[in-house]
Design a protein around this motif. Structure first.
Motif, mmCIF file in Angstrom:
data_model
loop_
_atom_site.group_PDB
_atom_site.id
_atom_site.type_symbol
_atom_site.label_atom_id
_atom_site.label_comp_id
_atom_site.label_asym_id
_atom_site.label_seq_id
_atom_site.Cartn_x
_atom_site.Cartn_y
_atom_site.Cartn_z
ATOM 1 N N UNK A 49 0.830 -3.568 10.391
ATOM 2 C CA UNK A 49 -0.048 -3.856 9.250
ATOM 3 C C UNK A 49 0.654 -3.504 7.942
ATOM 4 N N UNK A 50 1.263 -2.331 7.887
ATOM 5 C CA UNK A 50 1.934 -1.900 6.657
ATOM 6 C C UNK A 50 3.047 -2.875 6.265
ATOM 7 N N UNK A 51 3.801 -3.351 7.244
ATOM 8 C CA UNK A 51 4.854 -4.328 6.942
ATOM 9 C C UNK A 51 4.265 -5.652 6.451
ATOM 10 N N UNK A 52 3.277 -6.148 7.174
ATOM 11 C CA UNK A 52 2.711 -7.455 6.834
ATOM 12 C C UNK A 52 1.913 -7.441 5.531
ATOM 13 N N UNK A 53 1.297 -6.315 5.200
ATOM 14 C CA UNK A 53 0.470 -6.251 3.993
ATOM 15 C C UNK A 53 1.286 -6.005 2.730
ATOM 16 N N UNK A 54 2.540 -5.599 2.894
ATOM 17 C CA UNK A 54 3.376 -5.312 1.735
ATOM 18 C C UNK A 54 3.242 -3.889 1.219
ATOM 19 N N UNK A 55 2.472 -3.067 1.894
ATOM 20 C CA UNK A 55 2.262 -1.680 1.452
ATOM 21 C C UNK A 55 3.594 -0.943 1.361
ATOM 22 N N UNK A 56 4.488 -1.194 2.300
ATOM 23 C CA UNK A 56 5.765 -0.474 2.320
ATOM 24 C C UNK A 56 6.683 -0.875 1.173
ATOM 25 N N UNK A 57 6.412 -2.017 0.577
ATOM 26 C CA UNK A 57 7.242 -2.487 -0.525
ATOM 27 C C UNK A 57 6.677 -2.137 -1.890
ATOM 28 N N UNK A 58 5.501 -1.522 -1.903
ATOM 29 C CA UNK A 58 4.854 -1.169 -3.165
ATOM 30 C C UNK A 58 5.680 -0.132 -3.908
ATOM 31 N N UNK A 59 5.719 -0.282 -5.204
ATOM 32 C CA UNK A 59 6.477 0.655 -6.026
ATOM 33 C C UNK A 59 5.521 1.623 -6.696
ATOM 34 N N UNK A 60 6.032 2.781 -7.029
ATOM 35 C CA UNK A 60 5.203 3.803 -7.660
ATOM 36 C C UNK A 60 4.890 4.906 -6.679
ATOM 37 N N UNK A 61 4.339 5.954 -7.217
ATOM 38 C CA UNK A 61 4.054 7.114 -6.380
ATOM 39 C C UNK A 61 2.758 6.984 -5.596
ATOM 40 N N UNK A 62 1.799 6.250 -6.104
ATOM 41 C CA UNK A 62 0.493 6.171 -5.456
ATOM 42 C C UNK A 62 0.219 4.746 -4.998
ATOM 43 N N UNK A 63 -0.109 4.615 -3.740
ATOM 44 C CA UNK A 63 -0.491 3.323 -3.180
ATOM 45 C C UNK A 63 -1.854 3.508 -2.535
ATOM 46 N N UNK A 64 -2.806 2.681 -2.929
ATOM 47 C CA UNK A 64 -4.146 2.764 -2.366
ATOM 48 C C UNK A 64 -4.170 1.993 -1.047
ATOM 49 N N UNK A 65 -4.447 2.694 0.027
ATOM 50 C CA UNK A 65 -4.492 2.073 1.346
ATOM 51 C C UNK A 65 -5.930 2.089 1.829
ATOM 52 N N UNK A 66 -6.444 0.933 2.145
ATOM 53 C CA UNK A 66 -7.799 0.782 2.660
ATOM 54 C C UNK A 66 -7.763 1.020 4.167
ATOM 55 N N UNK A 67 -8.134 2.216 4.585
ATOM 56 C CA UNK A 67 -8.050 2.561 6.004
ATOM 57 C C UNK A 67 -8.943 1.683 6.865
ATOM 58 N N UNK A 68 -10.054 1.228 6.305
ATOM 59 C CA UNK A 68 -10.927 0.336 7.074
ATOM 60 C C UNK A 68 -10.235 -0.995 7.326
ATOM 61 N N UNK A 69 -9.502 -1.505 6.335
ATOM 62 C CA UNK A 69 -8.750 -2.756 6.517
ATOM 63 C C UNK A 69 -7.671 -2.577 7.578
ATOM 64 N N UNK A 70 -7.027 -1.417 7.575
ATOM 65 C CA UNK A 70 -6.011 -1.128 8.594
ATOM 66 C C UNK A 70 -6.664 -1.097 9.971
ATOM 67 N N UNK A 71 -7.785 -0.398 10.087
ATOM 68 C CA UNK A 71 -8.488 -0.295 11.367
ATOM 69 C C UNK A 71 -8.949 -1.665 11.864
ATOM 70 N N UNK A 72 -9.452 -2.491 10.961
ATOM 71 C CA UNK A 72 -9.882 -3.841 11.349
ATOM 72 C C UNK A 72 -8.705 -4.647 11.878
ATOM 73 N N UNK A 73 -7.568 -4.545 11.200
ATOM 74 C CA UNK A 73 -6.358 -5.244 11.637
ATOM 75 C C UNK A 73 -5.951 -4.777 13.033
ATOM 76 N N UNK A 74 -5.937 -3.452 13.221
ATOM 77 C CA UNK A 74 -5.530 -2.888 14.507
ATOM 78 C C UNK A 74 -6.464 -3.368 15.614
#
Length: 107
Positions: A49-74
């Motif tokens: 999920x992190x690879x496909x959503x682009x979260x790992x490529x986000x720049x900056x110190x803070x990245x907002x991750x929607x855990x519910x979206x991750x859980x739904x994907x999983x």
């Protein structure tokens, strides 16, 4: 530089530590329902999920991750891949514990 076998061995050790952390931080009812193999499958889907959503490529110190979206994907991914349906609350508990583990490692 370590050879590939050494890197794989170290990755396996780290995955085991992460899986154990997740198991220890699950609610009792979820802990009893999930085997180690279930958690490993979920860990793989979380990384996907992190690879496909682009979260790992986000720049900056803070990245907002929607855990519910991750859980739904999983949930959806494992239902497709493993032909097994997991309860969304159980998957969310794993996603949350995985997030906490990785957050603690970064500190």
């Amino acid at each position: 530089m370590a050879d590939i076998d050494e890197e794989l061995r170290l990755d396996a050790i780290e995955d085991e530590k992460e899986m154990q952390y997740i198991r220890q931080h699950l609610p009792a009812d979820t802990h009893d329902l999930l085997e180690a193999s279930d958690i490993y499958d979920m860990m793989d889907a979380i990384v996907e999920y992190y690879y496909e959503s682009g979260v790992l490529e986000a720049e900056g110190e803070y990245v907002d991750i929607d855990l519910q979206a991750v859980a739904d994907y999983v949930c959806n991914r494992l239902e497709q891949d493993k032909c097994r349906k997991y309860h969304p609350d159980d998957v969310y508990a794993v996603v949350e514990a995985d997030f906490d583990y990785n957050d603690e490692r970064e500190d």
